[in-house]
Scaffold this motif. Structure first.
Motif, short mmCIF file in Angstrom:
data_model
loop_
_atom_site.label_atom_id
_atom_site.label_comp_id
_atom_site.label_asym_id
_atom_site.label_seq_id
_atom_site.Cartn_x
_atom_site.Cartn_y
_atom_site.Cartn_z
N VAL A 1 2.46 9.33 1.18
CA VAL A 1 3.12 9.67 -0.04
C VAL A 1 2.41 9.64 -1.20
CG1 VAL A 1 5.33 9.15 -1.46
CG2 VAL A 1 5.34 8.76 0.88
N PRO A 2 2.10 10.69 -2.10
CA PRO A 2 1.52 10.41 -3.60
C PRO A 2 2.14 9.48 -4.37
CG PRO A 2 1.82 12.87 -3.01
CD PRO A 2 2.76 11.93 -1.98
N GLU A 3 1.11 8.63 -4.91
CA GLU A 3 1.56 7.62 -5.46
C GLU A 3 2.62 7.76 -6.83
OE1 GLU A 3 1.72 3.54 -5.56
OE2 GLU A 3 0.66 4.55 -4.24
N ASP A 4 2.32 8.88 -7.42
CA ASP A 4 3.04 9.21 -8.47
C ASP A 4 4.71 9.70 -8.04
OD1 ASP A 4 2.61 11.70 -7.42
OD2 ASP A 4 1.69 12.61 -8.97
N GLN A 5 4.61 9.74 -6.99
CA GLN A 5 5.96 10.13 -6.25
C GLN A 5 6.65 8.86 -5.84
OE1 GLN A 5 6.13 13.36 -3.48
NE2 GLN A 5 4.69 14.68 -4.63
N VAL A 6 6.24 7.87 -5.90
CA VAL A 6 6.71 6.60 -5.50
C VAL A 6 7.79 5.90 -6.72
CG1 VAL A 6 6.44 3.99 -4.56
CG2 VAL A 6 5.03 6.16 -3.97
N PRO A 7 8.81 5.53 -6.40
CA PRO A 7 9.65 5.20 -7.74
C PRO A 7 9.30 3.54 -8.18
CG PRO A 7 11.16 5.46 -5.72
CD PRO A 7 9.89 6.14 -5.40
N ARG A 8 9.61 3.23 -9.28
CA ARG A 8 9.46 2.02 -9.87
C ARG A 8 10.85 1.24 -10.19
NH1 ARG A 8 5.35 2.27 -7.51
NH2 ARG A 8 3.40 2.29 -8.18
N GLY B 1 0.87 -1.17 -0.02
CA GLY B 1 -0.14 0.01 -0.07
C GLY B 1 0.89 1.21 0.10
N ARG B 2 0.39 2.46 0.50
CA ARG B 2 1.00 3.51 0.39
C ARG B 2 1.98 3.74 1.54
NH1 ARG B 2 -4.05 7.64 0.99
NH2 ARG B 2 -4.47 6.68 2.83
N PHE B 3 3.14 4.53 1.17
CA PHE B 3 3.98 4.79 2.09
C PHE B 3 3.44 6.07 2.86
CE2 PHE B 3 6.25 2.48 -1.12
CZ PHE B 3 7.04 1.65 -0.49
N ARG B 4 4.15 6.42 4.26
CA ARG B 4 4.00 7.80 4.95
C ARG B 4 5.22 8.49 5.01
NH1 ARG B 4 0.47 7.98 10.59
NH2 ARG B 4 -0.97 6.87 9.30
N GLU B 5 5.33 9.60 4.99
CA GLU B 5 6.56 10.38 5.26
C GLU B 5 6.26 11.77 6.01
OE1 GLU B 5 7.59 12.00 1.43
OE2 GLU B 5 5.88 13.15 0.97
N GLN B 6 7.22 12.34 6.40
CA GLN B 6 7.39 13.62 6.88
C GLN B 6 8.20 14.45 6.48
OE1 GLN B 6 9.33 13.82 10.96
NE2 GLN B 6 7.77 15.16 11.82
N LYS B 7 7.57 15.38 5.78
CA LYS B 7 8.33 16.37 4.80
C LYS B 7 9.48 17.38 5.57
CE LYS B 7 5.42 16.73 0.84
NZ LYS B 7 4.11 15.80 1.37
N SER B 8 9.08 17.66 6.81
CA SER B 8 10.20 18.21 7.67
C SER B 8 9.78 17.95 9.21
CB SER B 8 9.90 19.80 7.61
OG SER B 8 8.61 20.15 8.20
#
Length: 533
Positions: free
Chosen positions: A364-371, A349-356
């Motif tokens: 994390v938006p799916e389009d920002q997850v690398p393949r 599923g989705r990842f979680r992040e803390q930007k700062s």
């Protein structure tokens, strides 16, 4: 269907839930057991106190046991103690006493003890406490001891307890301090979760002793670990799963909140590139486990205490885990079941992040997850045939995003068993998925800190296992034998239940305490004339 996001617990609401009996009366009822076994039954149960054949008590002047680990291999029980390892036969199951057939004494040498004392440790701590006890292959035991805060590991013959080869370092394989929690298992290589240093600052999941590179988790990174307490590890599919609890970094705007987690690593991981994650896991991901009573505001059991191995229920791979409330909360315990396929799905599923450092954690938006997907297992025939070939973009993403956004839901989205009126906290769990005359019933045994066992019959929905029917509190019985297991006026720590294991062949439970192991039958049918029918 996406699992609802799990918000942080709110103590005031939790208190209100308990006082009101839960939102809209959903908080489970807690009926008493159908029967309570008389304490005098205890005197008939076999016990191990460190004695050899024909001797009911240890030799005069001998120390009490200080049991750390037990391992059952078929009909043999290995007991890891302080400075000793015992081999105990469990046959015949009707025997009135448990004796050791072999005993290995493995003491720390004087120089290690002196260094330990010079570092400020007490004499009683500067001993060799057996903290890892595993079956390496059908003929070999793998054993690690704290060795006066200088851990060592060695291989021993399973039959004779004779050493096989030389000792090896126990660093990252065994804790320095016997009081620290650790887990270990063999699956081609040794997988361990422990601390790597004298001060217990560097927590690690570590792989060693095999044909692939030695790997570890990233050092001193609170996104990976924040004061973890390791509970259990299981092998399932192409991964090793580690169950632990830790301080939740995603709730950093609150006081320290303890949450329960499951993390996983690929068995075939070979580490990253020379630039990123070299000699470190490229597949480490972790997710929160949700064990809560549903309602307008969920009541959370956040502190994982114990987890079973993977069992098959209704054709699905299940683990059962026992959770409790924090020590400064209203005392309560719950048993939740987790389907390993649902656990694996959360890691897709989705990842979680803390930007700062000041911002809240967000998906994390799916389009920002690398393949290919970060955390996946590389394999021959794929775009990248080894984890070391992954592009730096993927490795950097894994390094900075180990936390999944969704929590793993419990089966039925509610605990199977809840106890808030128990005198002692429940800390151990064992399950029999083949109970009853036709082997088609599921019985769960819950052990309290003081050795009281609560026995439940549960009815998971066999078609979907999505909901659990009512559980029946069958029986409550004691396992601790004060006449054999403790000094006169024994202490609370001496009565602490260390492990609880089902021994199907003898129809019993093996309950280990610091000073003894007691074998208790799972049922006391002589109490009931019609029980056996």
């Amino acid at each position: 269907m996406r699992t609802p996001r799990v918000p942080p617990p709110r103590p005031a609401l939790l208190l209100l839930l308990l006082l009101l009996g839960g939102a809209h009366g959903l908080f489970p009822e807690e009926p008493p057991p159908l029967s309570v076994a008389p304490r005098d039954y205890l005197s008939h149960y076999p016990v191990f106190v460190g004695s050899g054949p024909g001797r009911l008590t240890p030799t005069e002047g001998a120390e009490d046991l200080n049991i750390q680990r037990v391992l059952r291999v078929n009909r043999t029980l290995f007991i890891g103690d302080r400075d000793n390892l015992y081999r105990v036969e469990l046959e015949p199951p009707t025997s009135t006493e448990l004796w050791y057939q072999r005993k290995l004494t493995w003491r720390s040498n004087p120089s290690d003890i002196n260094v330990c004392r010079m570092k400020g440790k007490q004499e009683g701590e500067c001993r060799n406490f057996v903290k890892v006890l595993l079956l390496r292959d059908e003929a070999t035991l793998f054993v690690c001891g704290s060795n006066a805060f200088n851990p060592l590991c060695a291989n021993y013959s399973i039959d004779t307890l004779q050493p096989l080869g030389d000792n090896i370092s126990g660093m990252a394989r065994c804790p320095y301090d016997p009081k620290h929690a650790n887990v270990a298992l063999f699956s081609g290589m040794l997988f361990t979760a422990t601390v790597t240093d004298f001060l217990a600052i560097d927590a690690v999941i570590y792989r060693s002793l095999g044909d692939r590179p030695t790997l570890r988790t990233v050092k001193h990174d609170s996104k990976w670990f924040k004061e973890p307490y390791f509970v259990h590890a299981v092998e399932w599919g192409s991964h090793i799963y580690f169950f632990f609890r830790e301080i939740a970094m995603e709730f950093n705007y609150l006081e320290k909140v303890v949450v329960s987690r499951v993390a996983r690593v690929c068995k075939n991981d070979v580490g990253g590139s020379p630039r990123v994650l070299e000699k470190q896991w490229t597949s480490f991901l972790k997710a929160r486990l949700n064990c809560s009573v549903p309602g307008d505001s969920h009541f959370y059991f956040n502190v994982m205490q114990a987890v079973t191995g993977v069992v098959s229920l209704g054709g699905r791979p299940i683990v059962l885990a026992i959770f409790s409330t924090p020590s400064n909360s209203i005392p309560g315990s719950a048993v939740c079941a987790f389907d390993m396929t649902q656990v694996a799905a959360v890691f897709e599923g989705r990842f979680r992040e803390q930007k700062s450092p000041e911002s809240i954690w967000t998906p994390v938006p799916e389009d920002q997850v690398p393949r290919p997907r970060p955390g996946c297992c590389a394999a021959p025939g794929m775009q990248y045939n080894a984890s070391s070939a992954f592009p730096d973009e993927i490795l950097n993403f894994v390094k900075t995003h180990p936390l999944m956004d969704e929590a793993v839901p419990s089966l039925g989205h509610a605990p199977w068993i809840v106890r808030t009126l128990t005198r002692h906290q429940l800390t151990r769990v064992a399950v029999d998925v083949g109970a009853g005359p036709w082997g088609n019933q599921t019985v769960v045994f819950l052990g309290s800190e003081a050795g009281t066992i609560l026995k439940f019959l549960v009815w998971p929905n066999a078609s979907a296992l999505g909901t659990s029917g009512p559980s029946v509190f069958l029986e409550e019985f004691e396992t601790y034998r004060p006449d054999r297991c403790g000094r006169p006026g024994g202490s609370e720590t001496g009565q602490r239940l260390l492990s609880l294991e089902l021994d199907v062949a003898s129809g019993g439970l093996l309950a280990a305490f610091p000073h003894c192991v007691v074998r208790v039958p799972v049922a006391r049918c002589q109490q009931y004339s019609g029980c056996m029918k």
